[in-house]
Scaffold this active site. Sequence first.
Site, PDB file in Angstrom:
ATOM      1  N   SER A 191      43.848  41.235  47.499  1.00  0.00           N
ATOM      2  CA  SER A 191      44.508  40.512  46.416  1.00  0.00           C
ATOM      3  C   SER A 191      43.859  39.120  46.255  1.00  0.00           C
ATOM      4  O   SER A 191      42.634  39.025  46.257  1.00  0.00           O
ATOM      5  CB  SER A 191      46.001  40.412  46.752  1.00  0.00           C
TER       6      SER A 191
ATOM      7  N   ASP B 174      46.912  50.471  40.999  1.00  0.00           N
ATOM      8  CA  ASP B 174      47.215  49.054  41.193  1.00  0.00           C
ATOM      9  C   ASP B 174      47.138  48.291  39.875  1.00  0.00           C
ATOM     10  O   ASP B 174      46.092  48.273  39.224  1.00  0.00           O
ATOM     11  CB  ASP B 174      46.192  48.476  42.187  1.00  0.00           C
TER      12      ASP B 174
ATOM     13  N   HIS C 232      47.844  48.776  45.678  1.00  0.00           N
ATOM     14  CA  HIS C 232      47.300  47.451  45.999  1.00  0.00           C
ATOM     15  C   HIS C 232      46.706  47.424  47.413  1.00  0.00           C
ATOM     16  O   HIS C 232      47.410  47.631  48.381  1.00  0.00           O
ATOM     17  CB  HIS C 232      48.434  46.433  45.870  1.00  0.00           C
TER      18      HIS C 232
END
Length: 479
Positions: free
Chosen positions: A163, A420, A445
């Site tokens: 991320s 995601d 994710h």
Amino acid sequence: MAAPMQLVVVLNIVLSCVQTIVQGHSYNVPPYKETYFDQFVDHFNFLSFGQQTFKQRVLTQDKWWKRSSGPIFFYTGNEGSIDEFWKNTGFVFDIAPEFGALVVFAEHRFYGKSMPFPIDNFNSKHVGLLTIEQALADYAVLLTSLKKSLNATGCPVIAFGGSYGGMLSAYMRYKYPGIIAGSIASSAPIYLLDPNFPKTFFWKTVTKDFNDASSKCVGKVRDAFGKMNTTAAKGDFSTISSKFHLCNELTNLDQYRHLLLWIRNAFGSLSMMDYPYPTDFLANLPAYPVKEACSYLMKEDDSVVGLSKVAGLFYNGTNGSLKCFDIFSEYIECADPTGCGTGAAGSAWDYQACTEVRLPQGTDSTTDMFPVLPFTDEIREKYCFKRWGVVPRDSWGNVQLINLDLKGASNIVFANGNLDPWMGGGVLSTSNPGIKVIVIDGGAHHLDLRSANPMDPASVKQARVVEKQQIQQWINQWR
Ligand SMILES: *[C@@H]1O[C@H](CO)[C@@H](O)[C@H](O)[C@H]1NC(C)=O
Ligand SMILES: *[C@@H]1O[C@H](CO)[C@@H](O)[C@H](O)[C@H]1NC(C)=O
Ligand SMILES: *[C@@H]1O[C@H](CO)[C@@H](O)[C@H](O)[C@H]1NC(C)=O
Ligand SMILES: *[C@@H]1O[C@H](CO)[C@@H](O)[C@H](O)[C@H]1NC(C)=O
């Protein structure tokens, strides 16, 4: 890009246990040693805070390390307490033994216990030191010092991150190629920092995920929001409040709008966490929570009640024993329409979202299934000036960091899962031979950074094989 900070209560058990068992699934979570590194408060201005330092938290595990020759696997901490990332990045521990690697996780300044100042970190004199470039410099300084003290100056460093942490790991290689041999950047939406890149992908993908689970499910969500709109327009907030088990009855349209944001946030999080097995990253969630959410919706005759069950799946999952929902403490509106989280970490991320990091736009009800809840550049600028006294400077990302064309970047794997909602801001193709792009079919994710699990799809197993090959190649190159 909410950080997993709601879970602060559960921390530190990691220290004492080798494996965490969650609903029958074991994750590879080894113990760690927690140390604090004396880090400069300001790397770029010798006068502002002089020689002032703060304690930056660092977690290490050296039991697999081939002393002074094995590589260093370095996790570039992102917007939360570093122990939460330690618990959810099992891939690093899965592969550290075969590489003889030293594992080091560093906490991002202004998060967790790594506060640059003893008090008032978020006032205007201090919070300006919360920038990507200061965080990267922290990691570079830490690694240089660590290598020296461990007699490991020749050891290659591989950066890992997911991320925003994935963005940081990519930037580390780009900005400090003399320190980082290569980077695994998982679910890293680096194109967010390009001012011209469209920021509409997030809620579209969330909607697509629910549509893939069942098109009827999306219909039911739209139906529920439509019914709520009619009820709210009549001023009947008590019906809505009771269907959603709110602790405090809504009294006006502003509060009703907050409820909509709170609901939308649950959908975004369920999409991000759509893992093939139960997890406890942002909340305690079942396997494939999107499918589960849709089954809740389809079971209810009253679509609004169905919608409340979906919200409960996420918010009650963070605790499991909530008597009612306090939407104003569970969701805080901020400069990130995908959620900043709560507490100090939520404030820190809000500041980053107001300065260097441009997050996705809001919803429009046509390209997505949500109510019209816009978040435009104008709304952002107004909010950021009011909240922090800053005007976002979106062009700076492109100037100082990796551009759309990835020129000058090398030795980075960009991996993204197609479930995601962040994938739309990630690198999905490139002609740069130094960059490897992986798309994980059926991956949520940063699934690839999690421990191997029997429920893993073949795509993620293959992604990890490629990542390992790349790491080996970078290590060979370094020597
Ligand atoms: C590093 O090397 C020096 C000199 O050989 C030695 O005195 C020291 O104990 C070593 N430190 C570590 C952590 O191995
Ligand atoms: C209902 O939806 C319409 C169209 O999106 C919007 O203009 C209106 O503000 C909504 N009403 C309420 C009470 O949310
Ligand atoms: C769960 O929520 C209840 C009610 O808000 C609170 O009293 C309790 O401390 C929470 N438990 C945890 C583990 O956060
Ligand atoms: C949260 O879940 C528990 C256990 O399933 C349930 O008893 C409770 O009613 C739920 N809370 C809310 C506010 O829906």
